[in-house]
Design a protein around this motif. Structure first.
Motif, mmCIF file in Angstrom:
data_model
loop_
_atom_site.group_PDB
_atom_site.id
_atom_site.type_symbol
_atom_site.label_atom_id
_atom_site.label_comp_id
_atom_site.label_asym_id
_atom_site.label_seq_id
_atom_site.Cartn_x
_atom_site.Cartn_y
_atom_site.Cartn_z
ATOM 1 N N ARG A 1 0.818 -1.205 0.000
ATOM 2 C CA ARG A 1 0.000 0.000 0.000
ATOM 3 C C ARG A 1 0.854 1.259 0.000
ATOM 4 N NH1 ARG A 1 -4.752 -1.550 4.415
ATOM 5 N NH2 ARG A 1 -5.687 -3.246 3.207
ATOM 6 N N SER B 1 2.081 1.824 -3.452
ATOM 7 C CA SER B 1 1.014 2.343 -4.302
ATOM 8 C C SER B 1 0.769 3.820 -4.032
ATOM 9 C CB SER B 1 -0.282 1.548 -4.078
ATOM 10 O OG SER B 1 -0.124 0.203 -4.488
ATOM 11 N N SER B 2 0.809 4.218 -2.763
ATOM 12 C CA SER B 2 0.610 5.623 -2.413
ATOM 13 C C SER B 2 1.731 6.484 -2.964
ATOM 14 C CB SER B 2 0.524 5.782 -0.890
ATOM 15 O OG SER B 2 -0.584 5.070 -0.368
ATOM 16 N N CYS C 1 -10.043 10.737 -3.895
ATOM 17 C CA CYS C 1 -9.042 9.668 -3.915
ATOM 18 C C CYS C 1 -9.227 8.719 -2.731
ATOM 19 C CB CYS C 1 -7.638 10.262 -3.895
ATOM 20 S SG CYS C 1 -7.254 11.272 -5.345
ATOM 21 N N VAL D 1 -10.213 4.698 -2.857
ATOM 22 C CA VAL D 1 -9.396 3.652 -2.242
ATOM 23 C C VAL D 1 -10.241 2.786 -1.315
ATOM 24 C CG1 VAL D 1 -7.523 3.230 -0.608
ATOM 25 C CG2 VAL D 1 -7.215 4.901 -2.432
#
Length: 290
Positions: A2, A5-6, A277, A281
């Protein structure tokens, strides 16, 4: 995972947003199609060297046609349309606003192609994203109503980016983003060359013009490669939500580089873009159970 991805999300947003004010600056010293031709040529050389050095995965068989077709849309249509629009009266912020409708168009296209309904939160995120991008640049549209044919060119850029992104996400999962960028800019070179021959060209003297060309080339290469990587990781629909925050970031960059004024609408757009966003998510994690 994660965290990675961020980081990829943030990097993609900043690089793509930075491309708009940098492109507007470069267009003060060079005609749009000459700028794109030189940029694509330099990007192709750099990208193919990177493909060889990294031994990046290339398409196999008929997948080459998918890579070339999607690459022409993502690279050629997007940047030829956007740069022509900015050189014909459409400001960097307005261009960013129009192209930032990408998540809306991608969501529609993905739904039509897959015949699958997204969770309600996804549509909420898209709706908030629409409000965010409008707030980011609507004051500039109102101050400059005579945008003319440049608006049509920006719409071509939007459609090219959206359709190419969906195409890439559905057919090129095993292709390296570096390879996809290399193929896209190479396939787009003939289109830039033909358009250059059909239009007047100019180059302002001085080193600044060439420094800006180099900056646009490097930032564009990194930004499009990061976005291609994000599509490969998250899918075209989820990756497109990054455009919710790009207009506000582009407006901040335009203020710093071009002197375009900031206002409260930009702050509201940043907040709404971030909210879109986050909601996206959360919706995606509910679907995947992660």
């Amino acid at each position: 995972m994660r965290a990675n991805s961020s980081l990829l999300f943030g990097t993609t947003a900043v690089l793509i947003a930075l491309n708009y004010p940098l492109g507007a600056l470069a267009l003060r010293g060079m005609s749009p199609f000459l700028l794109i031709l030189l940029r694509f040529g330099a990007t192709a050389v750099i990208a193919w060297v990177a493909v060889a050095a990294l031994r990046s995965a290339l398409p196999q068989g008929s997948t080459w046609w998918h890579a070339a077709g999607a690459g022409v849309l993502v690279q050629g249509a997007q940047f030829l349309g956007a740069y022509w629009a900015m050189s014909h009266g459409v400001g960097a912020g307005v261009t960013a606003l129009m192209i930032a409708m990408n998540p809306v168009l991608v969501t529609i296209l993905s739904g039509v192609i897959s015949r699958r309904r997204e969770p309600a939160l996804v549509y909420l995120a898209v709706a908030i994203a629409m409000v965010a991008v409008v707030l980011a640049c609507l004051p500039r549209i109102l101050r400059d109503p005579s945008l003319g044919s440049g608006v049509f060119a920006a719409l071509i850029a939007l459609v090219g980016l959206a359709v190419g992104s969906v195409w890439q996400g559905r057919t090129l999962q095993g292709v390296s983003p570096v390879s996809f960028t290399a193929i896209g800019v190479t396939a787009s070179l003939p289109f830039a060359g033909v358009l250059l021959l059909m239009n007047d060209e100019y180059v302002a003297p001085g080193a600044t013009t060439w420094v800006l060309l180099a900056a646009v080339t490097i930032v564009g290469l990194l930004g499009t490669t990061a976005y291609a990587a994000y599509i490969g990781r998250a899918g075209a629909r989820r990756a497109s939500i990054v455009f919710a925050i790009i207009p506000a970031l582009a407006a901040i960059g335009s203020w710093a580089m071009l002197g375009e004024p900031l206002d409260l609408a930009i702050g509201a757009a940043l907040v709404l873009g971030c909210a879109a966003c986050v909601i996206d998510v959360v919706a995606s994690r509910r679907v995947t159970g992660s």
